[in-house]
Every structure is written in structure tokens, then in C-alpha cells.
Scaffold this motif. Structure first.
Motif, short mmCIF file in Angstrom:
data_model
loop_
_atom_site.label_atom_id
_atom_site.label_comp_id
_atom_site.label_asym_id
_atom_site.label_seq_id
_atom_site.Cartn_x
_atom_site.Cartn_y
_atom_site.Cartn_z
N ALA A 83 -6.22 3.67 0.48
CA ALA A 83 -6.20 2.22 0.73
C ALA A 83 -5.54 1.91 2.07
O ALA A 83 -6.01 1.05 2.82
N GLU A 84 -4.46 2.62 2.38
CA GLU A 84 -3.79 2.41 3.66
C GLU A 84 -4.70 2.86 4.81
O GLU A 84 -4.82 2.17 5.83
N ALA A 85 -5.36 3.99 4.65
CA ALA A 85 -6.28 4.48 5.67
C ALA A 85 -7.43 3.49 5.90
O ALA A 85 -7.84 3.24 7.04
N LEU B 256 0.83 -1.19 0.00
CA LEU B 256 0.00 0.00 0.00
C LEU B 256 0.87 1.25 0.00
O LEU B 256 1.89 1.30 0.69
N LYS B 257 0.45 2.23 -0.77
CA LYS B 257 1.17 3.49 -0.80
C LYS B 257 0.98 4.21 0.54
O LYS B 257 -0.13 4.25 1.08
N SER C 273 2.48 5.03 12.86
CA SER C 273 3.42 6.09 12.51
C SER C 273 4.26 5.64 11.32
O SER C 273 4.28 4.45 10.98
N THR C 274 4.90 6.61 10.71
CA THR C 274 5.79 6.32 9.59
C THR C 274 7.16 6.93 9.87
O THR C 274 7.33 7.68 10.84
N LYS C 275 8.07 6.65 8.99
CA LYS C 275 9.41 7.20 9.10
C LYS C 275 9.36 8.73 9.18
O LYS C 275 10.17 9.35 9.86
N GLY C 276 8.38 9.34 8.50
CA GLY C 276 8.23 10.79 8.55
C GLY C 276 7.89 11.30 9.94
O GLY C 276 8.18 12.45 10.28
N ASP C 277 7.27 10.46 10.75
CA ASP C 277 6.94 10.83 12.13
C ASP C 277 8.13 10.62 13.07
O ASP C 277 8.16 11.17 14.15
N GLY C 278 9.07 9.80 12.64
CA GLY C 278 10.24 9.50 13.44
C GLY C 278 10.83 8.17 13.00
O GLY C 278 10.13 7.16 12.99
N ARG D 205 5.84 2.13 10.15
CA ARG D 205 6.29 1.84 8.78
C ARG D 205 7.52 2.67 8.45
O ARG D 205 7.53 3.88 8.62
N GLU D 206 8.55 1.97 7.97
CA GLU D 206 9.76 2.61 7.44
C GLU D 206 9.89 2.15 6.01
O GLU D 206 10.39 1.05 5.75
N ASP D 207 9.39 2.95 5.08
CA ASP D 207 9.34 2.58 3.67
C ASP D 207 8.55 1.28 3.51
O ASP D 207 7.37 1.27 3.77
N ASP D 208 9.21 0.19 3.16
CA ASP D 208 8.49 -1.08 2.98
C ASP D 208 8.76 -2.08 4.12
O ASP D 208 8.49 -3.26 3.98
#
Length: 124
Positions: A8-10, A2-3, A84-89, A31-34
Motif C-alpha cells: 500500500a505504501e509502495a 500505511l505500514k 527514505s525511512t529511519k532505517g535509511d538514516g 518517514r520516522e515511524d509515524d
């Protein structure tokens, strides 16, 4: 795959949160990229059923279970599925900032990172 931050992820997260609420499961997904790191807690039968479901799901590959044991108390009790994603930390930035090695992988280090992400998300 999922992007990141897609509809779709939401939708996937909304479905997981609903299912987790019904099963009494709490936890956090990062999530950190994939690459994903996840912790979930709850009644043993529900946790084991969720784990079996994840293991059978072809969307999940290269799964590595770092730890599985009973806990005396939940750490993520307010999260049906925190995210969270890599953008969050980034896990890697966090490990450098805190001088915590990621090799060998220690489950409590990953759990500490996810707790840190949950605390950041609660403050947002």
C-alpha cells in the motif's frame, strides 16, 4: 497509517510520483515511524494545489508547514518523490552527528537532512 515498506505504501508513492511528474513537482519524503518530513518544489500554482490537497486529506494530521517561499533553483530536481525511512538514516542521529539542534526547528536544517538522504539514496 500505511505500514512501512508495504504494498500500500509502495502504491501511494507510485501514485504520488506519477502525479508529481504530471504537475512538474519534485521533492523528497522521509518517514520516522509515524512522523513524516517532506519538501516539494515546482511551479507555485502546482505546489499550492498539492499543499491544499494534503491539508484536506484526512490521512494527514498535525501538519506543520516550516517554510514556504520561492526558490531560485530546485534542490531535488531529479526526484519526483524521493523517499527514505529511519532505517535509511534517522533525522535525530544525523542532527547529533552534525551537531545541529532540532529545537527550535529551523526549516533549512530539515531541508539539509532531506538533501543528505537524497544523496545517500542516489548512491545506493
Amino acid at each position: 497509517m500505511l505500514k512501512e515498506h508495504s504494498c500500500a505504501e509502495a502504491d501511494m508513492l507510485a501514485q504520488a510520483r506519477l502525479r508529481n511528474q504530471q504537475l512538474g513537482i519534485t521533492g523528497f519524503l522521509h518517514r520516522e515511524d509515524d512522523v513524516y518530513f517532506q519538501v516539494f518544489e515546482g511551479p507555485a500554482a502546482a505546489v499550492n494545489a498539492l499543499l491544499e490537497r494534503i491539508l484536506r486529506d484526512s490521512r494527514h494530521t498535525n501538519i506543520e508547514i516550516l517554510d514556504q517561499r520561492p526558490l531560485s533553483a530546485r534542490a531535488f530536481d531529479s526526484w519526483r518523490m524521493g523517499y527514505s525511512t529511519k532505517g535509511d538514516g534517522s533525522l535525530f542521529d544525523w542532527s547529533l552527528r552534525n551537531a545541529i539542534p532540532l529545537r527550535p526547528v529551523h526549516p533549512w536544517n530539515i531541508r539539509s537532512f532531506l538533501l543528505n538522504q537524497a544523496q545517500i539514496a542516489e548512491q545506493s
